[in-house]
Design a protein around this motif. Structure first.
Motif, PDB file in Angstrom:
ATOM      1  N   GLN A 123       0.834  -1.186   0.000  1.00  0.00           N
ATOM      2  CA  GLN A 123       0.000   0.000   0.000  1.00  0.00           C
ATOM      3  C   GLN A 123       0.875   1.245   0.000  1.00  0.00           C
ATOM      4  O   GLN A 123       2.029   1.200   0.411  1.00  0.00           O
ATOM      5  N   MET A 124       0.299   2.370  -0.455  1.00  0.00           N
ATOM      6  CA  MET A 124       1.034   3.632  -0.459  1.00  0.00           C
ATOM      7  C   MET A 124       1.324   4.056   0.977  1.00  0.00           C
ATOM      8  O   MET A 124       0.475   3.921   1.855  1.00  0.00           O
ATOM      9  N   SER A 125       2.507   4.587   1.205  1.00  0.00           N
ATOM     10  CA  SER A 125       2.837   5.086   2.532  1.00  0.00           C
ATOM     11  C   SER A 125       2.103   6.401   2.782  1.00  0.00           C
ATOM     12  O   SER A 125       1.581   7.035   1.853  1.00  0.00           O
ATOM     13  N   ARG A 126       2.092   6.823   4.008  1.00  0.00           N
ATOM     14  CA  ARG A 126       1.415   8.067   4.389  1.00  0.00           C
ATOM     15  C   ARG A 126       2.007   9.256   3.641  1.00  0.00           C
ATOM     16  O   ARG A 126       1.281  10.105   3.128  1.00  0.00           O
ATOM     17  N   SER A 127       3.342   9.334   3.582  1.00  0.00           N
ATOM     18  CA  SER A 127       3.979  10.470   2.903  1.00  0.00           C
ATOM     19  C   SER A 127       3.687  10.459   1.399  1.00  0.00           C
ATOM     20  O   SER A 127       3.539  11.514   0.790  1.00  0.00           O
ATOM     21  N   ALA A 128       3.581   9.272   0.810  1.00  0.00           N
ATOM     22  CA  ALA A 128       3.241   9.192  -0.615  1.00  0.00           C
ATOM     23  C   ALA A 128       1.813   9.664  -0.851  1.00  0.00           C
ATOM     24  O   ALA A 128       1.522  10.335  -1.844  1.00  0.00           O
ATOM     25  N   LYS A 129       0.901   9.307   0.068  1.00  0.00           N
ATOM     26  CA  LYS A 129      -0.493   9.760  -0.052  1.00  0.00           C
ATOM     27  C   LYS A 129      -0.563  11.286   0.066  1.00  0.00           C
ATOM     28  O   LYS A 129      -1.278  11.935  -0.685  1.00  0.00           O
ATOM     29  N   ILE A 130       0.197  11.834   1.027  1.00  0.00           N
ATOM     30  CA  ILE A 130       0.212  13.290   1.193  1.00  0.00           C
ATOM     31  C   ILE A 130       0.753  13.963  -0.063  1.00  0.00           C
ATOM     32  O   ILE A 130       0.200  14.959  -0.536  1.00  0.00           O
ATOM     33  N   ALA A 131       1.820  13.415  -0.646  1.00  0.00           N
ATOM     34  CA  ALA A 131       2.383  13.971  -1.878  1.00  0.00           C
ATOM     35  C   ALA A 131       1.367  13.916  -3.009  1.00  0.00           C
ATOM     36  O   ALA A 131       1.234  14.870  -3.783  1.00  0.00           O
ATOM     37  N   ALA A 132       0.626  12.809  -3.095  1.00  0.00           N
ATOM     38  CA  ALA A 132      -0.390  12.672  -4.147  1.00  0.00           C
ATOM     39  C   ALA A 132      -1.493  13.705  -3.972  1.00  0.00           C
ATOM     40  O   ALA A 132      -1.947  14.317  -4.942  1.00  0.00           O
ATOM     41  N   ILE A 133      -1.921  13.925  -2.739  1.00  0.00           N
ATOM     42  CA  ILE A 133      -2.974  14.914  -2.466  1.00  0.00           C
ATOM     43  C   ILE A 133      -2.479  16.320  -2.794  1.00  0.00           C
ATOM     44  O   ILE A 133      -3.188  17.104  -3.417  1.00  0.00           O
ATOM     45  N   LYS A 134      -1.252  16.643  -2.402  1.00  0.00           N
ATOM     46  CA  LYS A 134      -0.690  17.965  -2.712  1.00  0.00           C
ATOM     47  C   LYS A 134      -0.625  18.186  -4.217  1.00  0.00           C
ATOM     48  O   LYS A 134      -0.931  19.275  -4.713  1.00  0.00           O
ATOM     49  N   ASN A 135      -0.222  17.161  -4.962  1.00  0.00           N
ATOM     50  CA  ASN A 135      -0.153  17.280  -6.428  1.00  0.00           C
ATOM     51  C   ASN A 135      -1.531  17.481  -7.027  1.00  0.00           C
ATOM     52  O   ASN A 135      -1.699  18.255  -7.969  1.00  0.00           O
ATOM     53  N   LYS A 136      -2.527  16.778  -6.508  1.00  0.00           N
ATOM     54  CA  LYS A 136      -3.892  16.920  -7.002  1.00  0.00           C
ATOM     55  C   LYS A 136      -4.397  18.343  -6.746  1.00  0.00           C
ATOM     56  O   LYS A 136      -4.985  18.971  -7.627  1.00  0.00           O
ATOM     57  N   LEU A 137      -4.154  18.870  -5.537  1.00  0.00           N
ATOM     58  CA  LEU A 137      -4.572  20.234  -5.212  1.00  0.00           C
ATOM     59  C   LEU A 137      -3.877  21.252  -6.107  1.00  0.00           C
ATOM     60  O   LEU A 137      -4.493  22.210  -6.580  1.00  0.00           O
ATOM     61  N   LYS A 138      -2.585  21.048  -6.357  1.00  0.00           N
ATOM     62  CA  LYS A 138      -1.838  21.952  -7.232  1.00  0.00           C
ATOM     63  C   LYS A 138      -2.433  21.936  -8.643  1.00  0.00           C
ATOM     64  O   LYS A 138      -2.615  22.986  -9.263  1.00  0.00           O
TER      65      LYS A 138
END
Length: 153
Positions: A123-138
């Motif tokens: 599964q994706m790690s917590r930091s990878a999920k946060i990075a994915a969310i930040k990229n989506k928001l950007k």
């Protein structure tokens, strides 16, 4: 696998409508989109659990009888203001393909480069999920910025 294999006649006549104000009702949505063709189905999405249960999710899908009607509605309604917000109207197949491209190029790429793509369970790690969310928001901010520039010109 070729992503175009997912598109067929049905998906080409189905529209994704996003950035809906929470005050917009199903009936209002149908009324606004009906001049462009025969609507054969409409899916207005609601939160089914959590604190927002029963509230609109801010997007919907409308199925027209032909792809020509869907393309006309897309051309006429994309960017049009509804309750002060510009509507995002795309063919549903375009929305799917765009999400696949964004997820694979941005979120996945960031996670892989940072070496945090997965833990031992796959599964994706917590930091990878946060990075994915930040990229989506950007990406969403950039999309809104370009929509505002188009309106200004």
């Amino acid at each position: 696998m070729d992503p175009r294999s997912f598109t067929d006649e049905k998906s080409e006549s189905r529209l994704y409508i996003g950035n809906l104000d929470l005050r917009i009702t199903e009936a209002a949505l149908i009324k606004v989109f009906s001049p462009y063709g025969k609507i054969i189905s409409e899916d207005f999405l609601w939160h089914t659990r959590g604190p927002k249960r029963g509230e609109p999710r801010g997007f919907a899908f409308i199925q027209y009888s032909t792809k020509e009607e869907a393309k006309l509605a897309k051309e006429k309604m994309h960017g049009r203001l509804a309750c002060g917000r510009p509507l995002v109207v795309r063919l549903a197949s375009e929305k799917y393909l765009e999400e696949v491209a964004q997820n694979s190029s941005k979120a996945g790429g960031e996670a892989i480069r940072s070496g945090t793509a997965s833990n031992t369970s796959g599964q994706m790690s917590r930091s990878a999920k946060i990075a994915a969310i930040k990229n989506k928001l950007k990406a969403l901010d950039e999309e809104r910025g370009s929509a505002k520039k188009q309106k200004a010109s």
